[in-house]
Write a protein that holds these residues in place. Structure first.
Motif, PDB file in Angstrom:
ATOM      1  N   TRP A   1       0.817  -1.219   0.000  1.00 15.90           N
ATOM      2  CA  TRP A   1       0.000   0.000   0.000  1.00 15.90           C
ATOM      3  C   TRP A   1       0.850   1.268   0.000  1.00 15.90           C
ATOM      4  CZ3 TRP A   1      -0.046  -2.865   4.661  1.00 15.90           C
ATOM      5  CH2 TRP A   1       0.420  -2.206   5.787  1.00 15.90           C
TER       6      TRP A   1
ATOM      7  N   VAL B   1      -3.278   4.726  -3.484  1.00 18.41           N
ATOM      8  CA  VAL B   1      -3.467   4.672  -2.037  1.00 18.41           C
ATOM      9  C   VAL B   1      -2.888   5.912  -1.369  1.00 18.41           C
ATOM     10  CG1 VAL B   1      -2.852   3.409   0.066  1.00 18.41           C
ATOM     11  CG2 VAL B   1      -3.521   2.154  -2.000  1.00 18.41           C
TER      12      VAL B   1
ATOM     13  N   GLY C   1      -3.177  -2.914   5.681  1.00 15.76           N
ATOM     14  CA  GLY C   1      -3.318  -1.484   5.878  1.00 15.76           C
ATOM     15  C   GLY C   1      -2.855  -1.123   7.269  1.00 15.76           C
TER      16      GLY C   1
ATOM     17  N   VAL D   1      -5.166   3.816   6.452  1.00 15.84           N
ATOM     18  CA  VAL D   1      -4.822   3.576   5.057  1.00 15.84           C
ATOM     19  C   VAL D   1      -5.050   2.087   4.791  1.00 15.84           C
ATOM     20  CG1 VAL D   1      -2.358   3.213   5.594  1.00 15.84           C
ATOM     21  CG2 VAL D   1      -3.026   3.932   3.301  1.00 15.84           C
TER      22      VAL D   1
ATOM     23  N   GLY E   1      -5.255  -0.876  -1.883  1.00 15.94           N
ATOM     24  CA  GLY E   1      -6.302  -0.640  -2.875  1.00 15.94           C
ATOM     25  C   GLY E   1      -7.156  -1.838  -3.215  1.00 15.94           C
TER      26      GLY E   1
ATOM     27  N   TRP F   1     -10.329  -1.993  -1.072  1.00 13.94           N
ATOM     28  CA  TRP F   1     -11.271  -0.878  -1.036  1.00 13.94           C
ATOM     29  C   TRP F   1     -12.676  -1.355  -1.397  1.00 13.94           C
ATOM     30  CZ3 TRP F   1      -8.418   3.556  -4.106  1.00 13.94           C
ATOM     31  CH2 TRP F   1      -7.304   3.981  -3.373  1.00 13.94           C
TER      32      TRP F   1
END
Length: 186
Positions: free
Chosen positions: A37, A43, A83, A103, A106, A109
């Motif tokens: 990430w 990101v 994350g 965070v 991706g 998500w």
């Protein structure tokens, strides 16, 4: 691809494959997962840092910033970091507030993982740190995905702070979100 029977059972019980979310300290040995990430431009677009380009820089960040941070955790799926999430406690007259940051890689998500992580941290942090009365998050006005995460997690949108800080060379407008210790976590 055939599903593992335990995953299939979880799906039948209404629990998705991403329900096994946990937190743990991020360690230097996690650098390869961190780089997934931290090196992704999508990101890091709204993050305070630019994408990491070397594993050595990632190791240094973990050693010099993450490990010494009072509340920085890896968001893990089956104990593997996907994350990170942190709460930074203020000091002095602002000791009642903490700032939330997160965070997520991706590929995860839009699956409810960030929302679940934020809810879990909110419940945890208010019990671990009784002096905190308010958890707040600042989100770039263009980061609609992160705004949705906070709203689904029960945070209140308080308003837009215009030209609030410099991010990657430009002053940015941010949305202030908050959750009080007395608010119900959805």
């Amino acid at each position: 691809m055939e599903q593992d029977s335990s995953v299939a059972a979880d799906l039948q019980d209404g629990v998705d494959e991403f329900s096994n979310i946990s937190f743990r300290p991020l360690e230097v040995s996690d650098v390869d997962d961190f780089m997934v990430w931290a090196s992704d431009e999508r990101v890091t677009h709204f993050c305070s840092f630019n994408p990491y380009t070397s594993k050595e820089d990632g190791i240094n960040y973990i050693k010099n910033t993450v490990i010494s941070h009072p509340w920085f955790r890896a968001i893990c799926l089956n104990n593997r970091p996907i994350g990170a999430i942190s709460v930074t406690k203020n000091s002095g007259n602002d000791i009642c507030r903490g700032e939330l940051g997160y965070v997520l890689a991706g590929q995860y998500w839009g699956k409810g993982i960030a929302t679940r992580a934020v809810k879990m941290v909110a419940k945890t942090i208010f019990s671990e740190r009784p002096e905190l009365e308010r958890l707040e998050a600042l989100v770039d006005v263009q980061n609609v995905g992160s705004q949705k995460v906070l709203e689904k997690a029960g945070f209140t949108r308080e308003g837009v702070l215009r030209r609030y800080f410099i991010l990657k060379g430009r002053s940015r407008d941010v949305v202030m979100y908050s959750l009080l210790a007395t608010d119900p976590v959805i």
